[in-house]
Design an enzyme around this catalytic site. Structure first.
Site, PDB file in Angstrom:
ATOM      1  N   GLY A  26       0.929  -1.139   0.072  1.00  0.00           N
ATOM      2  CA  GLY A  26       0.008   0.092  -0.091  1.00  0.00           C
ATOM      3  C   GLY A  26       0.715   1.314  -0.076  1.00  0.00           C
ATOM      4  O   GLY A  26       0.569   2.219   0.608  1.00  0.00           O
ATOM      5  N   SER A  79       4.863  -5.657  -2.392  1.00  0.00           N
ATOM      6  CA  SER A  79       4.853  -4.248  -2.655  1.00  0.00           C
ATOM      7  C   SER A  79       5.549  -3.770  -1.453  1.00  0.00           C
ATOM      8  O   SER A  79       6.926  -3.988  -1.027  1.00  0.00           O
ATOM      9  CB  SER A  79       3.822  -3.485  -3.062  1.00  0.00           C
ATOM     10  OG  SER A  79       3.959  -2.219  -3.570  1.00  0.00           O
TER      11      SER A  79
END
Length: 494
Positions: A115, A194
């Site tokens: 995120g 990520s």
């Protein structure tokens, strides 16, 4: 079908366990019990939002599912708004556990969501671990950690990297308590996507995390060196100026909404130049050399790595940029700034995308620099350091126009829970039978790695480790898994 009852109760009794009290499962589905909202820590000083964590109070072992404060994610247009349905709290020090009923000494998969360091949460419906736990004979754990300014800023000279500290505390909780859920604390795989992959990567060589996990799976690890002291101070000043302009109050006392608005100001200031808020070198958990892969590989305390990227990572980030807003000169400028041999990269783009728009060529160059070459470089350095590394490429296209195989697209296939992504635009129109086939293959690869460090096909065949003499990757497409060569010897400018 899930039954919303307290169908299973565990009182943790592991050798080094903290007293967590009785932990109840929220539901049981397909022989897998889901323990939701387990508290892995509490702030030592409840009045200080930047306090480090201590062990949770045994009288409150679980809490309602909440996420840390955040604004809507920049990729909601792609993955959907599921996270917005959860309430927010600064005390979301929670993890979820999925364990097969009767589990004993099973391997453990701990997953860190991404995120961009400012959004996300481990307890979103996207990350339902039921299938991974049930089919893989594993205990699955998802973790939430502090985000944005509340997880990254401290004072003008002192980055706290509290999100990373939270994850470290959660891993210590897992090591001490996971045996009570049927997991083996000596067989933990730390995985992340990520920003979560970035944290998992850093913890793989952090001395403080040694012994807490033995394998690391990285999905879409971004090339993202930590901020220098000067870059951190620049962001701190911009953030505090924005917060001061919003009204009275300091970072320690300002309302959450004011903090989120100040974060947005920092993000806009760095648009097109990188992330506004992200971890900074702190001389402790995050060294300044964190993205120097040769040094990192020499310091790894894990035995094996699984490194995965999608084919068109950057398509997710260029969506808002109109196609006709990108010129050939902009592509050439990006390539010149980010690669050692711009001419070779432009030739590669010509051969790979002969009739593509400059917009698509820019996306390809960004994907190559930021993710795909990052994965290949890390696999090469890990192999040179004597670690077993498996290089995977997810090359399945979304049916969303122009998306290709974008950042985040592998996640629903990994968890095998399309029902948790019902409002995700990137899955619109994707055939169910193709989803099931690709999902089965991806889970097989990952669960093989979780079991013994060796990714395996559905037929149980191990796939090869990365060979520095013959660099290859395993590419998963709609038609199956194939072993191919990596990109030509294109060197990113680091």
């Amino acid at each position: 079908m899930s039954a919303p009852v307290l169908a299973h109760t565990v009182t943790v009794r592991a050798e080094r366990a903290v007293d967590t009290g009785a932990v109840h499962s929220r539901d049981t589905a397909d022989g897998v019990a889901h323990f939701a909202g387990i508290r892995y820590g509490e702030r030592l000083d409840a009045t200080d939002r930047f306090s480090p964590l201590g062990n949770p109070a045994p009288e409150c072992p679980q809490g309602p599912s909440t996420v840390f404060p955040q604004a809507p994610g920049s990729l909601d247009w792609l993955i959907g708004p599921a996270i917005s349905r959860l309430p927010q709290s600064e005390d979301s020090f929670l993890l979820d556990v999925w364990a097969p009923e009767g589990a004993s000494d099973l391997p453990v998969l701990v997953f860190l969501p991404g995120g961009a360091f400012v959004s996300g949460g481990g307890n979103v419906s996207w990350y339902d671990g039921t299938r991974l736990a049930g089919e893989g004979g594993a205990v699955v754990v998802t973790v939430s950690y502090r985000l944005g300014a509340l997880g990254l800023l401290g004072g003008p000279e002192t980055p706290l990297n509290l999100g990373l500290q939270d994850i470290l505390h959660a891993l210590k909780w897992v090591s001490a308590n996971i045996a009570g859920f049927g997991g083996d604390p000596a067989a933990v795989t730390l995985a992340g996507h990520s920003a979560g992959a970035w944290y998992a990567y850093v913890l793989s060589f952090a001395a403080q995390a040694k012994g807490l996990f033995c394998r690391t799976a990285l999905f879409s690890l971004p090339w993202q060196p930590p901020l220098t002291g000067a870059a951190y101070r620049e962001r701190w000043e911009l953030f505090t100026d924005a917060l001061r302009a919003a009204g009275p109050g300091s970072l320690a006392t300002a309302p959450v909404q004011a903090i989120l608005e100040a974060q947005a100001t920092v993000g806009k200031a760095y648009a097109g130049r990188g992330l506004g808020l992200m971890p900074a070198a702190d001389g402790d958990l995050v060294p300044g050399w964190a993205m120097e892969f040769s040094e990192a590989a020499a310091s790894f305390h894990v035995e094996s790595l699984l490194i995965s990227s999608t084919e068109n990572e950057a398509a997710a980030f260029l969506h808002a940029l109109p196609v006709d807003a990108v010129s050939p000169e902009q592509v050439e400028g990006f390539v010149a700034a980010h690669f050692e041999d711009p001419g070779a990269v432009l030739e590669f783009l010509d051969s790979r995308l002969p009739d593509a728009t400059p917009h698509a060529r820019l996306g390809e160059a960004m994907s190559l620099h930021q993710f795909r070459l990052t994965a290949t470089e890390l696999a090469g350095q890990a192999g040179a350091a004597g670690l077993d590394a498996t290089l995977l490429r997810f090359s399945v296209d979304s049916r969303l126009q122009g998306a290709g195989s974008p950042h985040c697209f592998e996640l629903p296939f990994l968890f095998g829970n399309r029902e948790g992504w019902t409002d995700s635009p990137m899955l619109t129109g994707f055939p169910d039978e193709v989803f099931a086939s690709v999902s089965d293959q991806l889970r097989s690869l990952v669960l093989g790695f979780v079991r013994d460090g060796r990714a395996r096909t559905i037929d149980g065949e191990p796939v090869g480790f990365f060979d520095t003499d013959r660099p290859q990757l395993h590419r998963l497409t709609e038609t199956g898994l194939a072993t191919t060569g990596t990109e030509p010897a294109l060197r990113a400018r680091r």
